[in-house]
Design a protein around this motif. Structure first.
Motif, short mmCIF file in Angstrom:
data_model
loop_
_atom_site.label_atom_id
_atom_site.label_comp_id
_atom_site.label_asym_id
_atom_site.label_seq_id
_atom_site.Cartn_x
_atom_site.Cartn_y
_atom_site.Cartn_z
N GLY A 1 0.79 -1.32 0.19
CA GLY A 1 -0.19 0.09 -0.20
C GLY A 1 0.89 1.42 -0.01
N LEU A 2 1.89 1.19 0.96
CA LEU A 2 2.86 2.49 0.73
C LEU A 2 3.57 2.64 -0.34
N LYS A 3 4.02 1.67 -1.18
CA LYS A 3 4.69 1.70 -2.55
C LYS A 3 3.76 2.25 -3.43
N GLN A 4 2.39 1.90 -3.49
CA GLN A 4 1.43 2.21 -4.35
C GLN A 4 1.29 3.64 -4.26
N ARG A 5 1.15 4.10 -3.00
CA ARG A 5 0.46 5.51 -2.43
C ARG A 5 1.82 6.52 -2.92
N TYR A 6 3.00 6.13 -2.86
CA TYR A 6 4.08 6.77 -3.12
C TYR A 6 4.74 6.82 -4.39
N HIS A 7 4.04 5.76 -5.27
CA HIS A 7 4.61 5.39 -6.52
C HIS A 7 6.08 5.12 -6.52
N ALA A 8 6.38 4.36 -5.61
CA ALA A 8 7.72 3.73 -5.28
C ALA A 8 7.99 2.29 -5.57
N GLU A 9 9.17 1.79 -5.78
CA GLU A 9 9.44 0.51 -6.14
C GLU A 9 9.94 -0.20 -4.94
N THR A 10 10.57 0.41 -3.93
CA THR A 10 11.02 -0.09 -2.90
C THR A 10 10.57 0.63 -1.76
N MET A 11 10.69 0.02 -0.42
CA MET A 11 10.38 0.57 0.88
C MET A 11 11.56 1.73 1.06
N ASP A 12 12.65 1.30 0.54
CA ASP A 12 13.79 2.63 0.69
C ASP A 12 13.44 3.89 0.17
N GLU A 13 12.60 3.59 -1.03
CA GLU A 13 12.28 4.84 -1.76
C GLU A 13 11.14 5.50 -0.93
N VAL A 14 10.30 4.49 -0.43
CA VAL A 14 9.13 5.12 0.23
C VAL A 14 9.45 5.97 1.56
N PHE A 15 10.63 5.33 2.13
CA PHE A 15 10.97 6.03 3.35
C PHE A 15 11.82 7.28 3.18
N ARG A 16 12.47 7.23 1.93
CA ARG A 16 13.36 8.72 1.63
C ARG A 16 12.18 9.80 1.11
N ILE A 17 11.00 9.37 0.54
CA ILE A 17 9.90 10.43 0.13
C ILE A 17 9.30 10.85 1.59
N VAL A 18 8.94 10.04 2.18
CA VAL A 18 8.24 10.40 3.52
C VAL A 18 9.25 10.98 4.48
N ALA A 19 10.16 10.55 4.72
CA ALA A 19 11.08 11.44 5.68
C ALA A 19 11.77 12.60 5.21
N ARG A 20 11.64 13.06 3.73
CA ARG A 20 12.13 14.18 3.25
C ARG A 20 11.77 15.48 3.88
N GLY A 21 12.71 16.27 4.27
CA GLY A 21 12.33 17.50 4.98
C GLY A 21 12.44 17.31 6.54
N ALA A 22 12.81 16.17 7.04
CA ALA A 22 12.78 15.87 8.62
C ALA A 22 13.87 16.85 9.06
N LYS A 23 13.63 17.38 10.31
CA LYS A 23 14.32 18.21 10.95
C LYS A 23 14.88 17.48 12.12
N ARG A 24 14.78 16.33 12.51
CA ARG A 24 15.45 15.64 13.50
C ARG A 24 16.01 14.36 12.73
N TRP A 25 17.22 14.23 12.60
CA TRP A 25 17.79 13.31 11.56
C TRP A 25 19.28 13.20 11.90
N ASP A 26 19.78 12.16 12.58
CA ASP A 26 21.04 12.00 13.12
C ASP A 26 21.77 11.22 12.00
#
Length: 247
Positions: free
Chosen positions: A222-247
Protein backbone atom coordinates in the motif's frame (compact mmCIF):
# COMPACT_ATOMS: atom_id res chain seq x y z
CA UNK A 1 -14.01 -11.92 12.19
CA UNK A 2 -11.75 -9.03 13.17
CA UNK A 3 -8.46 -9.94 14.82
CA UNK A 4 -7.88 -9.11 18.47
CA UNK A 5 -6.13 -5.78 19.05
CA UNK A 6 -3.15 -6.22 21.38
CA UNK A 7 -1.58 -2.75 21.09
CA UNK A 8 -3.80 0.32 21.01
CA UNK A 9 -2.64 3.87 21.68
CA UNK A 10 -4.37 7.17 20.98
CA UNK A 11 -2.75 10.63 20.90
CA UNK A 12 0.33 9.26 22.67
CA UNK A 13 2.65 12.16 23.54
CA UNK A 14 5.95 12.37 25.38
CA UNK A 15 7.61 15.68 26.25
CA UNK A 16 11.01 16.37 27.78
CA UNK A 17 10.73 19.97 28.88
CA UNK A 18 9.85 21.91 25.74
CA UNK A 19 10.99 19.10 23.46
CA UNK A 20 8.21 16.86 22.08
CA UNK A 21 9.79 13.46 21.41
CA UNK A 22 6.52 11.72 20.52
CA UNK A 23 3.71 13.90 19.19
CA UNK A 24 0.14 12.54 19.37
CA UNK A 25 0.67 9.17 17.70
CA UNK A 26 -2.24 6.74 17.26
CA UNK A 27 -1.75 3.09 16.29
CA UNK A 28 -3.44 -0.28 16.65
CA UNK A 29 -1.69 -3.63 16.18
CA UNK A 30 -3.41 -7.01 15.92
CA UNK A 31 -2.54 -10.37 17.43
CA UNK A 32 -0.07 -12.25 15.25
CA UNK A 33 0.79 -9.17 13.19
CA UNK A 34 4.36 -8.29 12.22
CA UNK A 35 4.40 -4.52 12.64
CA UNK A 36 7.37 -2.50 11.38
CA UNK A 37 8.12 0.70 13.30
CA UNK A 38 10.46 2.80 11.17
CA UNK A 39 12.07 6.19 11.56
CA UNK A 40 15.45 7.88 11.38
CA UNK A 41 17.49 8.27 14.58
CA UNK A 42 15.84 11.07 16.56
CA UNK A 43 12.38 10.48 15.06
CA UNK A 44 10.96 9.34 18.40
CA UNK A 45 10.49 5.63 17.82
CA UNK A 46 12.72 4.49 20.71
CA UNK A 47 10.86 6.77 23.13
CA UNK A 48 7.53 5.42 21.89
CA UNK A 49 8.72 1.83 22.22
CA UNK A 50 9.86 2.44 25.81
CA UNK A 51 6.34 3.60 26.67
CA UNK A 52 4.79 0.55 25.02
CA UNK A 53 7.16 -1.71 26.99
CA UNK A 54 6.13 -0.15 30.31
CA UNK A 55 9.56 1.47 30.81
CA UNK A 56 8.38 5.08 30.53
CA UNK A 57 5.16 6.99 31.00
CA UNK A 58 3.53 9.26 28.41
CA UNK A 59 2.99 12.93 29.09
CA UNK A 60 -0.50 12.56 27.65
CA UNK A 61 -2.58 10.15 25.63
CA UNK A 62 -4.09 6.75 26.38
CA UNK A 63 -3.43 3.18 25.44
CA UNK A 64 -3.21 -0.50 26.27
CA UNK A 65 -0.61 -3.16 25.56
CA UNK A 66 -1.62 -6.83 25.89
CA UNK A 67 -4.82 -5.55 27.48
CA UNK A 68 -3.07 -3.53 30.21
CA UNK A 69 -3.14 0.23 30.64
CA UNK A 70 0.14 1.94 29.74
CA UNK A 71 -0.12 4.32 32.71
CA UNK A 72 -1.70 2.29 35.50
CA UNK A 73 -0.47 -1.23 34.71
CA UNK A 74 3.10 -0.91 33.46
CA UNK A 75 4.33 -3.82 35.59
CA UNK A 76 1.67 -6.12 34.14
CA UNK A 77 2.72 -5.09 30.63
CA UNK A 78 6.30 -6.15 31.38
CA UNK A 79 5.10 -9.64 32.35
CA UNK A 80 3.25 -10.16 29.07
CA UNK A 81 5.85 -8.99 26.58
CA UNK A 82 9.31 -10.01 25.42
CA UNK A 83 12.09 -7.63 24.43
CA UNK A 84 15.20 -8.04 22.31
CA UNK A 85 17.68 -5.29 21.48
CA UNK A 86 20.45 -5.02 18.92
CA UNK A 87 22.99 -5.88 21.64
CA UNK A 88 20.92 -9.02 22.36
CA UNK A 89 20.78 -8.37 26.15
CA UNK A 90 22.75 -11.54 26.89
CA UNK A 91 25.36 -12.06 29.61
CA UNK A 92 28.62 -12.94 27.86
CA UNK A 93 30.21 -14.51 30.95
CA UNK A 94 27.31 -16.92 31.50
CA UNK A 95 26.68 -20.13 29.56
CA UNK A 96 23.90 -20.57 27.04
CA UNK A 97 21.85 -22.53 29.61
CA UNK A 98 22.51 -20.02 32.39
CA UNK A 99 21.30 -17.16 30.20
CA UNK A 100 18.16 -19.02 29.23
CA UNK A 101 17.43 -20.02 32.83
CA UNK A 102 18.09 -16.51 34.17
CA UNK A 103 15.80 -14.69 31.76
CA UNK A 104 13.06 -17.30 31.98
CA UNK A 105 13.10 -16.89 35.77
CA UNK A 106 12.95 -13.09 35.43
CA UNK A 107 9.90 -13.50 33.19
CA UNK A 108 8.24 -15.55 35.94
CA UNK A 109 8.52 -19.10 34.61
CA UNK A 110 8.71 -21.96 37.09
CA UNK A 111 11.76 -24.24 37.26
CA UNK A 112 9.61 -27.12 35.97
CA UNK A 113 8.38 -25.16 32.95
CA UNK A 114 11.88 -23.87 32.19
CA UNK A 115 13.33 -27.37 32.18
CA UNK A 116 10.51 -28.66 30.00
CA UNK A 117 10.76 -25.88 27.44
CA UNK A 118 14.54 -25.68 27.43
CA UNK A 119 14.96 -29.22 26.13
CA UNK A 120 12.62 -28.59 23.22
CA UNK A 121 14.26 -25.25 22.48
CA UNK A 122 17.80 -26.61 22.36
CA UNK A 123 16.69 -29.41 20.06
CA UNK A 124 14.77 -27.07 17.75
CA UNK A 125 17.71 -24.66 17.50
CA UNK A 126 20.31 -27.39 17.14
CA UNK A 127 22.10 -26.08 20.22
CA UNK A 128 22.16 -29.27 22.34
CA UNK A 129 25.96 -29.24 22.34
CA UNK A 130 26.15 -25.57 23.33
CA UNK A 131 24.30 -25.72 26.64
CA UNK A 132 27.45 -25.25 28.72
CA UNK A 133 29.35 -22.97 26.35
CA UNK A 134 29.93 -19.37 27.41
CA UNK A 135 27.86 -16.96 25.31
CA UNK A 136 30.96 -14.92 24.44
CA UNK A 137 32.34 -18.00 22.67
CA UNK A 138 29.42 -18.69 20.33
CA UNK A 139 29.06 -17.11 16.84
CA UNK A 140 27.01 -13.95 16.36
CA UNK A 141 24.23 -15.76 14.50
CA UNK A 142 23.76 -18.19 17.38
CA UNK A 143 23.71 -15.32 19.85
CA UNK A 144 20.92 -13.77 17.82
CA UNK A 145 18.90 -17.00 17.87
CA UNK A 146 19.47 -17.38 21.60
CA UNK A 147 18.44 -13.77 22.31
CA UNK A 148 15.18 -14.21 20.41
CA UNK A 149 14.51 -17.50 22.20
CA UNK A 150 15.19 -15.91 25.58
CA UNK A 151 12.77 -13.07 24.75
CA UNK A 152 9.97 -15.45 23.72
CA UNK A 153 10.45 -18.54 25.92
CA UNK A 154 7.62 -17.44 28.24
CA UNK A 155 5.21 -17.22 25.26
CA UNK A 156 4.49 -13.47 25.54
CA UNK A 157 1.57 -11.85 23.74
CA UNK A 158 3.98 -9.41 22.08
CA UNK A 159 7.71 -9.38 21.43
CA UNK A 160 9.44 -6.04 20.84
CA UNK A 161 12.51 -6.27 18.63
CA UNK A 162 14.71 -3.17 18.61
CA UNK A 163 16.97 -3.38 15.54
CA UNK A 164 17.53 -7.11 16.15
CA UNK A 165 19.48 -7.80 12.95
CA UNK A 166 22.09 -5.06 13.20
CA UNK A 167 25.59 -6.21 12.34
CA UNK A 168 24.73 -9.69 11.04
CA UNK A 169 25.18 -10.99 7.50
CA UNK A 170 22.28 -11.27 4.99
CA UNK A 171 22.00 -15.06 5.33
CA UNK A 172 21.72 -14.84 9.12
CA UNK A 173 19.15 -12.07 8.77
CA UNK A 174 17.00 -14.29 6.55
CA UNK A 175 17.20 -17.17 9.02
CA UNK A 176 16.24 -14.80 11.83
CA UNK A 177 13.17 -13.65 9.92
CA UNK A 178 12.12 -17.28 9.61
CA UNK A 179 11.98 -17.34 13.42
CA UNK A 180 9.88 -14.16 13.37
CA UNK A 181 7.42 -15.67 10.87
CA UNK A 182 7.14 -18.82 12.98
CA UNK A 183 6.35 -16.80 16.11
CA UNK A 184 3.78 -14.75 14.21
CA UNK A 185 2.11 -17.86 12.80
CA UNK A 186 1.69 -19.12 16.37
CA UNK A 187 -0.20 -15.94 17.34
CA UNK A 188 2.61 -13.84 18.80
CA UNK A 189 2.61 -10.18 17.78
CA UNK A 190 5.99 -8.90 16.58
CA UNK A 191 6.73 -5.18 16.90
CA UNK A 192 10.04 -4.51 15.17
CA UNK A 193 12.29 -1.53 14.44
CA UNK A 194 14.97 -1.87 11.78
CA UNK A 195 17.39 0.23 9.75
CA UNK A 196 17.31 -2.32 6.93
CA UNK A 197 14.55 -1.04 4.66
CA UNK A 198 14.35 -4.34 2.76
CA UNK A 199 13.18 -5.93 6.02
CA UNK A 200 10.18 -3.61 6.04
CA UNK A 201 8.94 -5.65 3.07
CA UNK A 202 8.55 -8.64 5.40
CA UNK A 203 6.12 -6.83 7.72
CA UNK A 204 2.33 -6.97 7.48
CA UNK A 205 2.17 -3.22 8.06
CA UNK A 206 4.72 -0.47 8.46
CA UNK A 207 4.61 2.92 10.16
CA UNK A 208 7.15 5.67 9.46
CA UNK A 209 7.85 8.25 12.16
CA UNK A 210 9.18 11.69 11.27
CA UNK A 211 9.92 14.34 13.91
CA UNK A 212 7.74 12.62 16.50
CA UNK A 213 4.75 12.10 14.18
CA UNK A 214 3.61 9.02 12.30
CA UNK A 215 3.68 10.28 8.71
CA UNK A 216 2.75 7.04 6.96
CA UNK A 217 1.06 3.78 7.99
CA UNK A 218 0.01 0.94 5.68
CA UNK A 219 1.11 -2.38 4.25
CA UNK A 220 4.40 -2.29 2.29
CA UNK A 221 2.42 -2.77 -0.92
CA UNK A 222 0.00 0.00 0.00
CA UNK A 223 2.80 2.41 0.83
CA UNK A 224 4.66 1.72 -2.41
CA UNK A 225 1.48 2.28 -4.40
CA UNK A 226 0.65 5.50 -2.55
CA UNK A 227 4.11 7.01 -3.10
CA UNK A 228 4.67 5.51 -6.56
CA UNK A 229 7.82 3.78 -5.32
CA UNK A 230 9.50 0.52 -6.26
CA UNK A 231 10.99 -0.22 -2.85
CA UNK A 232 10.44 0.61 0.82
CA UNK A 233 13.75 2.46 0.76
CA UNK A 234 12.25 4.84 -1.80
CA UNK A 235 9.11 5.19 0.30
CA UNK A 236 11.16 6.02 3.39
CA UNK A 237 13.19 8.67 1.58
CA UNK A 238 10.04 10.33 0.24
CA UNK A 239 8.20 10.30 3.58
CA UNK A 240 11.22 11.41 5.63
CA UNK A 241 12.21 14.15 3.20
CA UNK A 242 12.44 17.45 5.05
CA UNK A 243 12.79 15.86 8.49
CA UNK A 244 14.31 18.23 11.04
CA UNK A 245 15.41 15.53 13.50
CA UNK A 246 17.76 13.24 11.60
CA UNK A 247 21.08 12.00 12.98
Amino acid sequence: MDKEIVISVKDLTKKFGNFIAVDHITIQVSRGEIFGFLGANGAGKTTAMRILCGLSFPTSGTGTVAGYDIIRQAEEIKRHIGYMSQKFSLYEELTVWENLNLFATIYGMSAKDIKKKAGAVFEALGMENMRNVLVKEIPLGWKQKLAFTVATLHSPDIVFLDEPTGGVDPFTRRKFWEMIYRASSEGMTVFVTTHYLDEAEYCNRVSIMVDGHIKALDSPTGLKQRYHAETMDEVFRIVARGAKRWD
